[in-house]
Design a protein around this motif. Structure first.
Motif, PDB file in Angstrom:
ATOM      1  N   ASN A   1      23.661 -14.389  30.003  1.00 35.36           N
ATOM      2  CA  ASN A   1      22.606 -13.402  29.797  1.00 35.36           C
ATOM      3  C   ASN A   1      22.386 -13.133  28.309  1.00 35.36           C
ATOM      4  O   ASN A   1      23.328 -13.189  27.506  1.00 35.36           O
ATOM      5  N   THR A   2      21.154 -12.835  27.974  1.00 34.62           N
ATOM      6  CA  THR A   2      20.785 -12.340  26.650  1.00 34.62           C
ATOM      7  C   THR A   2      20.550 -10.844  26.805  1.00 34.62           C
ATOM      8  O   THR A   2      19.765 -10.429  27.658  1.00 34.62           O
ATOM      9  N   ARG A   3      21.234 -10.031  25.964  1.00 34.25           N
ATOM     10  CA  ARG A   3      21.231  -8.595  26.232  1.00 34.25           C
ATOM     11  C   ARG A   3      21.100  -7.772  24.956  1.00 34.25           C
ATOM     12  O   ARG A   3      21.482  -8.213  23.874  1.00 34.25           O
ATOM     13  N   THR A   4      20.595  -6.568  25.128  1.00 29.55           N
ATOM     14  CA  THR A   4      20.680  -5.542  24.100  1.00 29.55           C
ATOM     15  C   THR A   4      21.330  -4.330  24.753  1.00 29.55           C
ATOM     16  O   THR A   4      20.926  -3.909  25.846  1.00 29.55           O
ATOM     17  N   ILE A   5      22.356  -3.771  24.090  1.00 31.97           N
ATOM     18  CA  ILE A   5      23.116  -2.668  24.654  1.00 31.97           C
ATOM     19  C   ILE A   5      23.287  -1.590  23.589  1.00 31.97           C
ATOM     20  O   ILE A   5      23.623  -1.895  22.440  1.00 31.97           O
ATOM     21  N   ALA A   6      23.058  -0.345  23.972  1.00 29.10           N
ATOM     22  CA  ALA A   6      23.233   0.798  23.070  1.00 29.10           C
ATOM     23  C   ALA A   6      24.501   1.549  23.451  1.00 29.10           C
ATOM     24  O   ALA A   6      24.743   1.812  24.633  1.00 29.10           O
ATOM     25  N   LEU A   7      25.324   1.886  22.448  1.00 23.73           N
ATOM     26  CA  LEU A   7      26.564   2.614  22.686  1.00 23.73           C
ATOM     27  C   LEU A   7      26.668   3.793  21.721  1.00 23.73           C
ATOM     28  O   LEU A   7      26.122   3.759  20.613  1.00 23.73           O
ATOM     29  N   ASN A   8      27.417   4.830  22.155  1.00 26.97           N
ATOM     30  CA  ASN A   8      27.655   5.962  21.265  1.00 26.97           C
ATOM     31  C   ASN A   8      29.006   5.834  20.583  1.00 26.97           C
ATOM     32  O   ASN A   8      29.716   4.842  20.755  1.00 26.97           O
ATOM     33  N   GLU A   9      29.387   6.847  19.826  1.00 29.97           N
ATOM     34  CA  GLU A   9      30.596   6.779  19.004  1.00 29.97           C
ATOM     35  C   GLU A   9      31.887   6.839  19.816  1.00 29.97           C
ATOM     36  O   GLU A   9      32.971   6.612  19.283  1.00 29.97           O
TER      37      GLU A   9
END
Length: 495
Positions: A13-21
């Motif tokens: 898969n090609t992905r974009t993922i957002a994470l917090n601190e």
């Protein structure tokens, strides 16, 4: 709330993922990855770089929408990084233009090059210098293939750029080389930590044919306005170097130096972060490969063997009545739990996963007309626990450490019986990590540190590491040591 975005170009898969601190995933979107057919043969595989960029942009737009719906402010995104599979890349000319497609690690064109590598190098010296095992997809073999089969393109090549750095160039306009990617190539020297001139000379290349090497966590540049517009993001977000996915999966698991990590999936990949490594040539046949760790001054030696792929074969052959039902795994595990240690004499031996030649075969011994399918399944678990013990001994030998516990991630870590057998055979606790995206989490740790939200990457790891559950050796552990002695005497052959 600070946020980082990880652009993850994977084989599936090609992905974009957002994470917090805290390492929590706030938003994610993926699109299936796929190779294209190479121009020279219907059997060749290439990556379409423009297509990868389009997919990452689309994924990023979806993530922006998700963040907005959850009332997160995209102005709080403090860093972006890229992580990908290793070895693949493409040649560029002096004008910064890609002049040949990315040869995929799936492509068979380099297999003859690998099989005849002795015509180019003294194999033992090559291995002891770069520590990389002989796999046909390695960058060295791709460059040799280009040199011999695309001479005009090769002569025009001003620089070779790995796929992760192609992506960071796309978003920043800056060429660089992620050190973790360089370490997968067979072109570097373990001792110097940089390119090996004796290897490059055979390719008629110098270090100047590669952009400057940067360490993980180093700022490369800022998100360009045109790409920011495609992604629905503000321009100017810092872009931080990451690179090869394996190293960030190890770090994301929370592993400290000399803490081995088992990534348990179709393949079992056992790795450790070590300050010392000695890749003796006789260990190349044990599958030992040593790369640069994401942290400066460390290495990641690793070995691998077929894991859940073996269990899936057992399931398809012997558990057809429950295969692909919710009862599939629970049935196999509960049946095998009722079988005593040693599987009533049923044993797996040999090599079931010689991926390059398929020249070797394994065998299942001790079968009789009274043998049950649960015995075969439990014997497979015990066989792979032996592979794990042998692999760990190899890592301890080359890196001069003694493991006190083993971290386990991946789908295979969810099998309670397998985990217990591992702990009993090794005689040390198994720590099961509760994380779905170890690679992305590790990259996020380096991104938060590179963006200076955390003082350094060790602090980021401490603040963001996932929860663990310890599986202690049971009362069966001493008996398993006796079983091991008998098993080895009967001709155990580690893969």
């Amino acid at each position: 709330m600070p946020i980082v975005l990880i652009l993850d170009c994977g084989a599936t898969n090609t992905r974009t993922i957002a994470l917090n601190e805290k390492g929590q995933i706030l938003a994610a979107h993926h699109i299936a990855s796929n190779t294209k057919v190479g121009a020279e043969s219907a059997d060749y595989h290439i990556w379409d770089f423009a297509e990868i960029c389009d997919k990452l942009s689309e994924c990023a737009r979806h993530v922006v929408v998700q963040l907005t719906h959850k009332h997160h402010d995209i102005q709080e995104i403090i860093g972006i990084s890229v992580t990908t599979f290793g070895v693949d890349g493409a040649p560029f000319d002096r004008d910064g233009k890609q002049i040949y497609p990315i040869i995929s690690w799936k492509c068979p064109r380099t297999l003859p090059i690998m099989q005849n590598i002795g015509n180019y190098f003294e194999i033992e010296k090559l291995y002891t210098r770069n520590g990389i095992g002989l796999y046909s997809f390695n960058t060295l073999f791709k460059l040799l293939w280009l040199k011999e089969n695309q001479a005009e393109i090769y002569q025009q090549m001003d620089k070779f750029v790995f796929i992760s750095s192609m992506l960071t160039h796309w978003v920043t306009g800056v060429f660089s080389t992620d050190k973790t990617m360089a370490g997968t190539s067979m072109l570097t020297n373990l001792q110097s930590g940089t390119w090996d001139p004796s290897i490059l000379s055979v390719l008629d290349l110098t270090e100047h044919h590669f952009p400057p090497i940067v360490e993980a966590g180093t700022p490369i540049g800022e998100l360009q306005a045109d790409v920011a517009h495609q992604m629905g993001l503000p321009a100017g977000i810092p872009v931080i170097s990451c690179g090869h996915d394996t190293q960030f999966a190890i770090f994301g698991s929370g592993a400290k130096p000399n803490q081995p990590v088992l990534s348990s999936g179709t393949w079992e990949i056992l790795m450790a972060r070590t300050a010392k490594v000695e890749p003796h040539f006789d260990l190349i046949h044990h599958g030992l490969t040593t790369e640069f760790d994401a942290k400066t001054g460390y290495y990641t030696p690793g070995v691998q063997w077929l894991g859940s792929g073996v269990l899936e074969w057992v399931g398809k052959v012997f558990y057809r009545d429950v295969y692909e039902t919710p009862h599939y795994y629970p049935t196999m595990i509960s049946d095998a739990e009722a079988v005593p240690l040693g599987a009533n004499g049923v044993e797996w031996h040999g090599n079931f996963n010689n991926a390059e030649t398929f020249a070797q075969h394994g065998k299942i011994a001790g079968l009789s007309l009274h043998s049950q399918r649960a015995e075969i399944y439990r014997a497979a678990l015990e066989y792979m626990a032996y592979q794990l013990k042998h692999g760990l001994a190899t890592l301890e030998q080359v890196s001069h450490f003694q493991a006190e516990r083993l971290i386990c991630v991946g789908g295979g870590s969810k099998n309670r019986l397998w985990n217990q057998i591992r702990a009993d055979v090794l005689g040390i606790p198994i720590e099961i990590v509760d994380v779905a995206e170890a690679t992305v989490l590790g990259a996020a740790m380096f991104t938060f540190a590179g963006a200076q939200y955390y003082q350094n990457v060790e602090v980021a790891q401490q603040q963001m590491q996932p929860q663990r559950k310890a599986i202690q050796p049971s009362a069966n552990s001493p008996a398993y040591q006796q079983w091991l002695a008998n098993y080895i005497q009967h001709g155990a052959n580690p893969c």
